[in-house]
Structures are given as C-alpha cells and as structure tokens.
Design an enzyme around this catalytic site. Structure first.
Site, short mmCIF file in Angstrom:
data_model
loop_
_atom_site.label_atom_id
_atom_site.label_comp_id
_atom_site.label_asym_id
_atom_site.label_seq_id
_atom_site.Cartn_x
_atom_site.Cartn_y
_atom_site.Cartn_z
N TRP A 160 0.63 -1.03 0.05
CA TRP A 160 -0.03 -0.09 0.00
C TRP A 160 1.00 1.36 -0.04
O TRP A 160 0.24 2.50 -0.25
CB TRP A 160 -0.86 -0.01 1.31
CG TRP A 160 -0.20 -0.14 2.45
CD1 TRP A 160 -0.13 -1.50 3.12
CD2 TRP A 160 0.75 0.72 3.28
NE1 TRP A 160 0.83 -1.47 4.18
CE2 TRP A 160 1.21 -0.37 4.55
CE3 TRP A 160 0.95 1.79 3.33
CZ2 TRP A 160 2.00 0.08 5.36
CZ3 TRP A 160 1.93 2.45 4.24
CH2 TRP A 160 2.29 1.58 5.35
N ASN A 161 2.20 1.16 0.29
CA ASN A 161 2.78 2.56 0.41
C ASN A 161 3.09 3.16 -0.82
O ASN A 161 3.31 4.47 -0.79
CB ASN A 161 4.08 2.29 1.26
CG ASN A 161 5.29 1.19 0.56
OD1 ASN A 161 4.76 0.53 -0.46
ND2 ASN A 161 6.11 1.01 1.50
N LYS A 184 -2.66 -8.16 -7.95
CA LYS A 184 -3.24 -8.04 -6.84
C LYS A 184 -2.80 -6.90 -5.88
O LYS A 184 -1.79 -6.74 -5.47
CB LYS A 184 -3.23 -9.21 -5.92
CG LYS A 184 -3.89 -9.02 -4.39
CD LYS A 184 -2.99 -9.96 -3.40
CE LYS A 184 -3.64 -9.41 -2.06
NZ LYS A 184 -3.70 -8.24 -1.82
N PRO A 185 -3.75 -5.84 -5.83
CA PRO A 185 -3.28 -4.60 -4.86
C PRO A 185 -3.28 -5.00 -3.45
O PRO A 185 -3.92 -5.69 -2.98
CB PRO A 185 -4.28 -3.48 -5.50
CG PRO A 185 -5.58 -4.40 -5.88
CD PRO A 185 -5.39 -5.76 -6.01
N ALA A 186 -2.86 -4.02 -2.61
CA ALA A 186 -2.84 -4.23 -1.12
C ALA A 186 -4.47 -3.81 -0.90
O ALA A 186 -5.07 -2.99 -1.34
CB ALA A 186 -1.84 -3.44 -0.34
N GLY A 237 6.61 -6.71 -0.60
CA GLY A 237 5.83 -6.61 0.88
C GLY A 237 6.82 -7.10 1.89
O GLY A 237 7.95 -7.05 1.81
N SER A 238 6.15 -7.65 2.83
CA SER A 238 7.11 -8.01 4.25
C SER A 238 7.69 -9.29 3.67
O SER A 238 7.42 -10.22 2.88
CB SER A 238 6.05 -8.13 5.25
OG SER A 238 5.24 -9.37 4.85
N GLU A 259 10.72 -8.27 -3.32
CA GLU A 259 11.24 -7.10 -2.74
C GLU A 259 10.79 -7.12 -1.67
O GLU A 259 9.65 -6.85 -1.43
CB GLU A 259 10.79 -5.99 -3.84
CG GLU A 259 11.92 -4.63 -3.74
CD GLU A 259 11.42 -3.69 -2.71
OE1 GLU A 259 11.74 -3.93 -1.49
OE2 GLU A 259 11.04 -2.65 -3.36
N LEU A 260 11.49 -7.18 -0.53
CA LEU A 260 11.05 -7.56 0.86
C LEU A 260 11.70 -6.47 1.68
O LEU A 260 11.89 -5.38 1.22
CB LEU A 260 11.39 -8.78 1.28
CG LEU A 260 11.03 -9.92 0.28
CD1 LEU A 260 11.76 -11.34 0.91
CD2 LEU A 260 9.90 -10.05 0.18
N CYS A 293 10.36 0.98 2.29
CA CYS A 293 11.36 0.06 2.54
C CYS A 293 12.72 0.64 2.37
O CYS A 293 13.87 -0.18 2.88
CB CYS A 293 11.02 -1.09 1.62
SG CYS A 293 10.80 -0.93 -0.07
N GLU A 393 12.06 -3.00 11.40
CA GLU A 393 11.84 -1.85 10.57
C GLU A 393 10.59 -1.01 11.33
O GLU A 393 9.50 -1.57 11.47
CB GLU A 393 11.12 -2.51 9.13
CG GLU A 393 11.51 -1.82 7.89
CD GLU A 393 10.98 -2.34 6.72
OE1 GLU A 393 11.20 -1.92 5.60
OE2 GLU A 393 10.28 -3.58 6.74
#
Ligand code: ADP
Length: 488
Positions: A160-161, A184-186, A237-238, A259-260, A293, A393
C-alpha cells in the site's frame, strides 16, 4: 461475473470499484465487498470486491489466452508509451486517489505518478534488448541463436505504500517482455490500481493482458502460486509474506522476484556536508511518512558531529506539517492504520525507556479507530543497537540517531541485520566512500544522496530483503526466459 459497486469517491477514473478480468469490470462472484476508508478522515471511499479462487483462476486463464496472440515488441512498446503518457495526462487525478486511500501528501502522490510513468517510458525504449542474438561463428559445427521468450503469465502482489509506483515498476517490464499480468493490490489501496486499469482500457491494451483481482490475499496468493500458467510472481511486501510465497511456489518451481523488507542504515561521517546530509535525510526518511522500505531506519552520526547533525535535522523536522494529505500545507500524512501507529509508538517508548533522548516529538494520542493514525515526527538521540528501533523496521516518522567513532565499527553495525535493501553514507572522502560502498551488503547504496531508485538502474535487495531486480535491463529480464535454438 457481475458487479455494480458505485463508489462514494467521485472520480472520472473510477466509475465502479471493481476488478478487471479478461477485459471486463467485475465484482466477486459471491457479491461480497469490503469497505475502504480514507486513513486520514475515516471517510468511506468505496466498497471493493472480495474475490476468491474462481475469479482469480478466471483471471489467470484470461491472461493465458491473451498470450496466445504474441504481439510484436513494437506493439508492446506502443502500449507502454501510451500508458506512461496517459498516467502523466491524468497525474492530478491519480495523485488525488492515492492521497485519498493512502494518506500521503498530494505533492508526493503526484511525484509517485511521475515515478510510475517513468518506468513505462523507460521500458518502452528497452525492448530491442529482447531481440534474438546469433552467437558468432560455428560452435560444435552448429549455429546458435539466443531468444528471449515471454516467461508466462506474471502474478503481481503489491503493498500500500506506493500503490501506483510499485505496480508501475512491474507492469511495463512484464508487458514489455510479452507477459500478460494478474495483479493484486494491497487491501488498503485498490482504487489507485483500479484507476490505472481504467487508463489501460482507455489506451486500448487488449483484453486479458492486464487483469486486476481484489480480495482475499491468501486465496489470490494460493492460485498465483499453484496455477501452472503463472510462471513468474513479482512480490513487494513483508519478508514474512515473501517467505510464505517462496514456500508455496516451491513444489511448482516458479520464478520469483521478491522485494522484501529493509532496515536502511544512514551513516554520516565527521567530514560530511551536514546541511546536505540533513536535507537528504528529510526527503529519504519522511517520504510516505517513513513508511518505505528504503527509508533510513538507523542513523549513525560520528560522535564529533552528532549533536550538530541532530540539531540540523531537528530544525527541519520541527517545520513538518502533519495533517490530511489533501491539504496543500501538509508535509506528513497519517500512518496507514492503527497497527502502524502502535508499532511506531512501541519503538519510541522502548528507546526512551532504555536511555535515548527525545529531541523533537511528543506522545500523540492513540486513535480510537483504524484511521486518523497521526504520529508526531520525532528525533531521538542516544539510540543503542539493542533497542527495537535498531532491530526492526519502524515504518514511521522517527529518526533514531546512534553515535559512532570508528569506520569499521559502523560498517559492522550497518551490516548487522538480516536485511540488505538500501544504505546511505555521507562523507567528503571519495576513497572512504568507495571502500564502504563495497563493504555494505545492500543492493542500493547512496553516497552523499538519499535518493530513491530510478527506472534505468536495477533495484533490489540482498540477504533477506529478497532477490530479483526492478528497473534496468535486469528488471526486464525477470519476465523473459532465454531459449537457445541450435541449428546443425
Ligand atoms: P505489509 O505489512 O507491508 O502490508 P504484507 O506482506 O502483509 O506487507 O502485504 C504486502 C502484500 O501482500 C499485500 O498486497 C497483501 O495483501 C499481500 N499478502 C498478505 N498476505 C498474503 C498471502 N498469504 N498471500 C498472498 N499475498 C499476501
């Protein structure tokens, strides 16, 4: 598949808050929806579909059928150029939608749209790299040619960021390489992507090439991981969710771009231009309210200049204006939700209880609901490596500064994390910058700059920050499979 979700948000780009499958706007088969609230005001923006396995499967099948046509690179480049142009032409409206659902200040949202569009324009000019290459001469008495084939349907799962920026990085690389997409969006930010899909429809990207599924994350992830037509999953995401996707795809041997999380160190030496370092930290740290991130999460300042540097940062932080991102005066929006607020508050409390000093900031009231999570921008000095803010984080507007004396010591501290996404260092000594740049185990290292990634360069993480790259030729090749034809 039917659906008639007239959203509360009035936007020419969002006629209905629906997903998009095989060129049709559609809701969940079950008719189920989820309400979407503005994180600044709690305003009800829309009810979005809660899709499940059948709709996701239909989206994958639509993408697979679309790929049977194999459009030429020239045609795909045209799609990318047209999409990039359309995003810029609708920049203000896209920005307004991002701010309404994400909360970030309008100027930042506009910058995000430009950033996303720049990837479409960049990749439009890179498709020649996918041309077949004949190897020189005769090898084993044969002629060898290397082709770049589309890898297969690409699944995207995004956070979502940066609702437009993140999909903006992935989409043109996949479409450019000839892969149809299921995205798929957040759950917090589906509208920005609905608006981008409306633009795709306007510019005439054919049915099936861009599918948008909105709903149950586990169901969507499950189908993308297991369906044989999906050959690449690009996830941002996470690390926890990324690990789950790695496990779920393992039996099917899929290509992944992950990309975490990040936990960026920001190192300021005693010879650095402190005003510049403070300016760069402000942009880097407070973009999206510190919910990025790559933003500095651990600031290391040489003990000879730590107080001066913190004063320079505190001066700037004191001028931030917290509020609704739609207000042009606002420079810092709300956190995405109350869980985000609680994490930031926990990190600050832990630091204060263990001896850090608060230079700027206060204890903002905990919101009584999931929206309105405004956190006061905060500067802490005297942060130690065992504090939560140095180990996790934070994802919020808090600058925690630790002091250091020795180069090797600070490099070791910077590297003492499982993450390896971005790092920043400020020094006037060119040799030291090169030396430390090489020693830092991070995919993106800023030297005297806090800059974010750019379409022309590969961006991605080392260690548990993931693998695979976005941007650059490397980003395009994530979606392409080399195939060798040998002619005897
Ligand atoms: P964050 O904490 O930043 O929200 P997440 O990894 O939870 O990070 O979310 C990033 C994206 O991953 C979102 O689109 C979210 O809905 C999605 N997601 C979360 N859990 C799963 C899952 N089990 N399978 C697939 N996607 C998931």
């Amino acid at each position: 598949m039917q659906g008639n979700q007239k959203p509360m948000i009035e936007s020419p780009l969002i006629e209905k808050a629906l997903g998009y499958i095989g060129g049709q706007w559609c809701g969940a088969d079950s008719g189920k929806t989820t309400p979407l609230l503005n994180p600044a005001t709690g305003e009800h923006l829309a009810d979005v579909p809660s899709m499940g396995v059948p709709e996701i499967t239909a989206a994958v099948e639509a993408a697979e059928s679309a790929m049977a046509e194999a459009p030429s690179p020239g045609r795909r480049a045209r799609w990318l150029t047209d999409m990039g142009d359309a995003m810029l032409a609708h920049k203000d409206e896209l920005a307004r939608i991002i701010t309404l659902e994400n909360g970030k200040p309008l100027a930042e949202s506009a910058g995000e749209v430009e950033y996303g569009a720049s990837f479409f324009h960049y990749f439009a000019g890179q498709l020649d790299h996918l041309s077949a290459k004949s190897l020189p001469g005769s090898i084993r008495n044969c002629r060898w040619t290397v082709h770049h084939r589309p890898a297969g349907v690409a699944g995207f799962i995004t956070p979502w960021n940066f609702p437009v920026g993140m999909v903006g990085k992935k989409l043109p690389a996949a479409l450019g390489a000839g892969c149809a997409v299921v995205a798929k969006p957040a759950p917090q930010t589906p509208l920005s992507m609905i608006a981008c899909w409306a633009l795709a429809e306007q510019v005439g990207i054919p049915a099936g090439w861009m599918n948008l599924v909105i709903g149950d994350a586990a169901a969507i992830g499950g189908v993308l991981c297991a369906h044989p037509a999906v050959r690449v999953i690009s996830f941002t995401g996470s690390t926890a969710t990324g690990t789950l996707l790695i496990e779920q795809t393992a039996p099917y041997v899929k290509r992944l771009a992950m990309e975490l999380g990040g936990h960026a160190p920001f190192i300021v030496f005693d010879d650095a231009d402190l005003e510049r370092a403070a300016d760069e930290l402000m942009v880097n740290k407070f973009r999206a309210g510190g919910q990025t991130c790559i933003c500095a999460n651990r600031v290391y300042a040489h003990s000879d200049i730590a107080v001066r540097f913190v004063d320079a940062v505190a001066d700037r932080v004191g001028k931030l204006r917290v509020g609704n991102g739609l207000d042009p005066q606002t420079t810092l929006g709300p956190l995405i939700n109350r869980a985000g607020f609680d994490k930031v508050a926990r990190h600050v409390r832990d630091a204060l209880e263990n001896g850090a000093k608060r230079i700027v900031g206060d204890d903002p009231p905990r919101p009584g609901h999931d929206w309105g999570a405004f956190y006061s921008p905060t500067v802490l000095l005297g942060v130690k490596s065992d504090m939560a803010i140095c180990r996790e984080e934070t994802f919020g507007p808090v600058v925690g500064v630790s002091e250091f004396d020795d180069e090797q010591q600070v490099v070791d501290q910077a590297n003492s994390t499982p993450y390896g996404l971005a790092a920043f260092l400020f020094t006037a000594d060119v040799e030291r910058a090169e030396r430390i740049g090489a020693a830092l185990k991070f995919g993106h290292v800023g030297i005297n700059t806090g800059t974010n990634p750019t379409p022309q360069a590969p961006f991605g993480g080392m260690k548990q920050s993931g693998f695979g790259r976005e941007g650059g030729l490397e980003g395009l090749l994530e979606f392409s499979e080399p195939q060798v034809l040998v002619r005897g």
